[in-house]
Design a protein around this motif. Structure first.
Motif, mmCIF file in Angstrom:
data_model
loop_
_atom_site.group_PDB
_atom_site.id
_atom_site.type_symbol
_atom_site.label_atom_id
_atom_site.label_comp_id
_atom_site.label_asym_id
_atom_site.label_seq_id
_atom_site.Cartn_x
_atom_site.Cartn_y
_atom_site.Cartn_z
ATOM 1 N N ILE A 1 0.841 -1.189 0.000
ATOM 2 C CA ILE A 1 0.000 0.000 0.000
ATOM 3 C C ILE A 1 0.878 1.241 0.000
ATOM 4 N N ARG A 2 1.967 1.182 0.782
ATOM 5 C CA ARG A 2 2.859 2.341 0.806
ATOM 6 C C ARG A 2 3.510 2.557 -0.547
ATOM 7 N N ALA A 3 3.825 1.416 -1.239
ATOM 8 C CA ALA A 3 4.457 1.553 -2.544
ATOM 9 C C ALA A 3 3.482 2.181 -3.540
ATOM 10 N N TYR A 4 2.219 1.783 -3.441
ATOM 11 C CA TYR A 4 1.223 2.314 -4.360
ATOM 12 C C TYR A 4 0.912 3.769 -4.055
ATOM 13 N N LEU A 5 0.829 4.043 -2.773
ATOM 14 C CA LEU A 5 0.336 5.354 -2.368
ATOM 15 C C LEU A 5 1.432 6.108 -1.655
ATOM 16 N N PRO A 6 2.157 6.917 -2.344
ATOM 17 C CA PRO A 6 3.095 7.738 -1.609
ATOM 18 C C PRO A 6 2.290 8.738 -0.783
ATOM 19 N N TYR A 7 2.188 8.491 0.529
ATOM 20 C CA TYR A 7 1.368 9.372 1.359
ATOM 21 C C TYR A 7 1.968 10.763 1.391
ATOM 22 N N GLN A 8 1.106 11.711 1.406
ATOM 23 C CA GLN A 8 1.586 13.072 1.533
ATOM 24 C C GLN A 8 1.153 13.624 2.875
ATOM 25 N N ARG A 9 1.776 14.715 3.228
ATOM 26 C CA ARG A 9 1.257 15.460 4.370
ATOM 27 C C ARG A 9 -0.083 16.006 3.944
ATOM 28 N N ARG A 10 -1.068 15.792 4.768
ATOM 29 C CA ARG A 10 -2.382 16.311 4.408
ATOM 30 C C ARG A 10 -2.820 17.337 5.437
ATOM 31 N N ASN A 11 -1.890 18.165 5.842
ATOM 32 C CA ASN A 11 -2.221 19.120 6.888
ATOM 33 C C ASN A 11 -3.274 20.118 6.438
ATOM 34 N N ALA A 12 -3.213 20.510 5.149
ATOM 35 C CA ALA A 12 -4.194 21.472 4.656
ATOM 36 C C ALA A 12 -5.594 20.880 4.731
ATOM 37 N N ALA A 13 -5.701 19.615 4.308
ATOM 38 C CA ALA A 13 -7.007 18.955 4.360
ATOM 39 C C ALA A 13 -7.478 18.850 5.801
ATOM 40 N N SER A 14 -6.539 18.525 6.694
ATOM 41 C CA SER A 14 -6.886 18.386 8.101
ATOM 42 C C SER A 14 -7.391 19.709 8.666
ATOM 43 N N LEU A 15 -6.676 20.790 8.301
ATOM 44 C CA LEU A 15 -7.073 22.100 8.816
ATOM 45 C C LEU A 15 -8.442 22.501 8.268
ATOM 46 N N ALA A 16 -8.668 22.238 6.968
ATOM 47 C CA ALA A 16 -9.949 22.589 6.370
ATOM 48 C C ALA A 16 -11.090 21.841 7.055
ATOM 49 N N LEU A 17 -10.868 20.544 7.289
ATOM 50 C CA LEU A 17 -11.906 19.744 7.941
ATOM 51 C C LEU A 17 -12.126 20.202 9.379
ATOM 52 N N LEU A 18 -11.024 20.577 10.025
ATOM 53 C CA LEU A 18 -11.131 21.049 11.404
ATOM 54 C C LEU A 18 -11.957 22.332 11.437
ATOM 55 N N ALA A 19 -11.702 23.219 10.470
ATOM 56 C CA ALA A 19 -12.493 24.440 10.388
ATOM 57 C C ALA A 19 -13.963 24.101 10.172
ATOM 58 N N PHE A 20 -14.192 23.089 9.347
ATOM 59 C CA PHE A 20 -15.562 22.653 9.092
ATOM 60 C C PHE A 20 -16.205 22.144 10.395
ATOM 61 N N ALA A 21 -15.427 21.370 11.160
ATOM 62 C CA ALA A 21 -15.939 20.869 12.439
ATOM 63 C C ALA A 21 -16.290 22.022 13.368
ATOM 64 N N MET A 22 -15.490 23.098 13.319
ATOM 65 C CA MET A 22 -15.782 24.295 14.124
ATOM 66 C C MET A 22 -17.093 24.918 13.692
ATOM 67 N N VAL A 23 -17.228 25.069 12.359
ATOM 68 C CA VAL A 23 -18.460 25.650 11.831
ATOM 69 C C VAL A 23 -19.649 24.836 12.316
ATOM 70 N N LEU A 24 -19.480 23.515 12.276
ATOM 71 C CA LEU A 24 -20.545 22.610 12.714
ATOM 72 C C LEU A 24 -20.909 22.871 14.172
#
Lengths: 164, 528
Positions: free
Chosen positions: B8-31
């Motif tokens: 799975i790691r070979a297929y998917l070079p994971y990236q830092r997804r901090n931006a996505a995390s922050l966006a979702l966190l902001a969404f959770a705040m809005v919620l």
């Protein structure tokens, strides 16, 4: 507040709740299939330091599907039988160590038993000083040897083959 | 176990997804903030002051958690933190909303010169516990280092726990047994799962479940090969050796012991289910699941047949037929149920005799076991009142259910958010569990695999037991709904759980160390 406004607020909140869930699923989806933004970010991250990425400057060995370079490693015998590892340019280590690419739990294998690596489009097997030896076909591997396609490589009780 | 994660790691070079995390966190705040806003708009017609105190407090806490995660675990799964914050925020909004009502009722009752209820929703307390929980999250993320740098100074990783498998197992058992120790143990609402420490009542079981996961993971890593390979094959399932059955029997006896001593079916189900699922993850053998479920069925059947297991028996009887118990019912030894609610003569006689708990006294005279299904039934009424779309936050009457802010918060949510909202909440739980399982798949170390799989299963099982209980799918047992329920122990334990998953997912997803020479010839030998 009129009844109607409250109903609208209620529906709006439920919409926000579901949008949150959908956004979360969207992030997972991007993780699985890659999103444009994520791919771009990865490219940006890779671009400024091409020197550090060891395999980036190399041109691809052979195009996929063409030539006779093997594309996968198949375990044909032993405890991990049936495991398939796709071959990239990265070397493959085999042994009992937890960080080996192909980890075997076999009393006849050493922690760092053997290594497979690509050189000029040819996969080479090298014994890493194992106790019980690595066999290519029926010959013991004493120095790095190229692996012809379809010839089994035996490591302890595990037998692997390279396939197209 | 290794190659799947590596593939799975070979297929998917994971990236830092901090931006996505922050966006979702902001969404959770809005919620969260919109939940508070809706409560205020529906009740008073304007934005409530609680929005700034409670909503603002949560925003600050969550941002602190995010900054620490982004700095010290940048490759961590982007979803875990926002999902946990969303649930915590929703729970806080609901508790705030119940707090407004119950405190008003409380004042009215006080003016009339009587005490209404001892337990009540307390949004301020919950915010304080959220603070403690997130502080623990931050501390745990900071303390736990990367698994592949064991030589770092003061290194404590999730893997460190493997060294202390049996000590941790002992600790878990001690925590589980604390509530039945006379003096510090306390029985609240019929279940002995509490201890009183320095004025606070703590549920040690919430922490014990984390320790148990560590213990099971450490134990199974050593034994999984014997348990998965050896044994006779009978038909489609392969039976294990008798000696490998030992540990499962020990856990079984122990779970039944919890059931008998603490009279808490849900906790026993949680621990035993956890062990069975981890056994399955470790061995991939269906026969263990079959054997485990069989043992559990036998255990529960025996428990219902024993005469002194009144509390458990009654819960099962209430589950099948709650109606006669409404506002008080009496289960006689013959199996007959006599209602002793305030409308019956028995109740009135006992009340005239000056009893402070007339229903209980009346039942005592009949020689039966007293119980009350009003909570369960009111919860069901609340769900029915909510329907598909719910009444809207702040517009229902969820406070009518006792413990509507803790055990029954799921029903309170159901009344105000409807089936639509409940499905979304359940999906959030499902996503947390899925991310945990994903972490387990991606982890390289067998112990960490089991650890991550185990904590995910704990969340899944706990949600199943309590949600199944309050929706009358299974007999009701008192467990907390993770992150939603009011209660410090539960919040602290669950935030630690999320911190462990965050740290493990960072380890599993971060890219392999780069080769020093760029020929691809040198093997990277880790110091592990």
């Amino acid at each position: 507040m009129s009844e109607f406004t409250l109903t609208l607020i209620k529906l709006a909140f439920l919409a926000v709740l579901w949008l949150f869930v959908i956004a979360a699923v969207g992030v997972i989806r991007a993780d699985l299939f890659g999103s444009k933004a994520a791919t771009k970010a990865a490219e940006r991250a890779a671009a400024p330091r091409p020197q550090k990425a060891p395999r980036a400057p190399k041109p691809p060995r052979t195009p996929r599907g063409g030539g006779n370079a093997p594309t996968k490693l198949v375990v044909v015998q032993g405890e991990r039988s049936g495991t398939v590892i796709n071959l990239t340019d990265a070397p493959i280590t085999i042994g009992r160590a937890h960080d080996a690419t192909l980890m075997v739990t076999d009393d006849y294998a050493s922690s760092r038993h053997a290594r497979l690596y690509a050189q000029n489009g040819q996969w080479i097997v090298e014994d890493l000083g194992s106790t019980n030896g690595t066999y290519l076909g029926r010959t013991k591997v004493t120095r790095p040897m190229p692996i012809p396609p379809g010839v089994p490589v035996r490591i302890g009780k595990t037998v692997i083959e390279l396939r197209k | 176990m290794n190659s799947l994660g590596d593939q799975i790691r070979a297929y998917l070079p994971y990236q830092r997804r901090n931006a996505a995390s922050l966006a979702l966190l902001a969404f959770a705040m809005v919620l969260t903030l919109s939940a508070f806003a809706e409560v205020g708009l529906a009740r008073d017609g304007n934005i409530p002051s609680g929005l700034f105190v409670y909503g603002g407090g949560l925003v600050v806490l969550a941002m602190a958690a995010y900054v620490v995660q982004a700095k010290f675990a940048p490759y961590a799964d982007p979803l875990l933190l926002p999902l946990a914050v969303a649930l915590n925020g929703l729970g806080l909004a609901m508790i705030y909303r119940l707090d407004l009502d119950t405190s008003r009722d409380h004042k009215v009752a006080e003016m009339a010169g009587k005490k209404l209820i001892s337990d009540e929703a307390n949004a301020g307390g919950q915010l304080m516990w959220t603070f403690v929980g997130i502080a623990l999250f931050v501390t745990a993320v900071l303390i736990m280092r990367d698994t592949d740098r064991p030589d770092a100074k003061f290194s404590f990783t999730p893997k460190t726990a493997q060294r202390y498998t049996y000590i941790i197992g002992l600790g878990a058992i001690i925590l589980l047994l604390l509530p039945i120790v006379p003096g510090i143990g306390a029985s609240i609402n019929g279940a002995r799962v509490w201890i009183r420490v320095a004025g606070f009542s703590v549920q040690p079981g919430e922490f014990a479940k984390l320790l148990l996961v560590v213990f099971f993971a450490g134990y199974l890593v050593n034994k999984r090969q014997a348990m998965s390979l050896i044994g006779k094959k009978v038909g489609p399932i392969s039976l294990p050796r008798a000696r490998d059955l030992g540990p499962i029997l020990v856990i079984w006896f122990f779970s039944l012991g919890v059931l008998f001593m603490q009279k808490d079916l849900g906790t026993a189900l949680l621990y035993f289910g956890l062990f069975i699922s981890m056994l399955y993850i470790a061995t991939q053998r269906v026969s263990w699941v079959v054997i485990g479920l069989g043992l559990l069925a036998v255990g529960v059947f025996v428990a219902t047949q024993l005469p002194f297991m009144g509390h458990v028996n009654q819960r099962i009887d209430i589950w099948q037929n709650p109606k006669p118990y409404f506002d008080g019912g009496c289960l006689l030894d013959s199996g007959k149920v006599v209602p002793v609610n305030p409308d019956t003569d028995l109740y009135k006689q006992a009340k005239a005799a000056g009893s402070s708990y007339p229903g209980f006294t009346a039942c005592d005279k009949l020689g039966g076991e007293y119980s009350d299904s009003a909570q369960l039934m009111k919860g069901m009424f609340a769900l029915g009142e909510g329907g598909v779309l719910g009444t809207g936050l702040g517009q229902g009457e969820p406070w009518r259910t006792p413990l509507s802010f803790s055990d029954f918060i799921f029903d309170s949510m159901g009344e105000e958010l409807g089936l639509t909202g409940l499905m979304a909440i359940l999906l959030v739980y499902a996503l947390i569990v899925q991310r945990g399982m994903k972490t387990a798949v991606a982890a390289r170390d067998p112990f960490l695999k089991l650890f991550a799989g185990g904590v995910s299963f704990v969340v899944a099982l706990q949600v199943f037991v309590i949600v199944g209980g309050v929706t009358k799918l299974i007999p009701l047992t008192g467990l907390t709904t993770p992150f939603l329920s009011q209660g410090g122990s539960s919040l602290m334990a669950n935030w630690i759980l999320i911190a462990i998953l965050v740290r493990m997912s960072h380890d599993a997803r971060k890219p392999a160390p780069q080769a020093i020479q760029d020929e691809g010839m040198t093997q990277i030998v880790s110091t592990r």
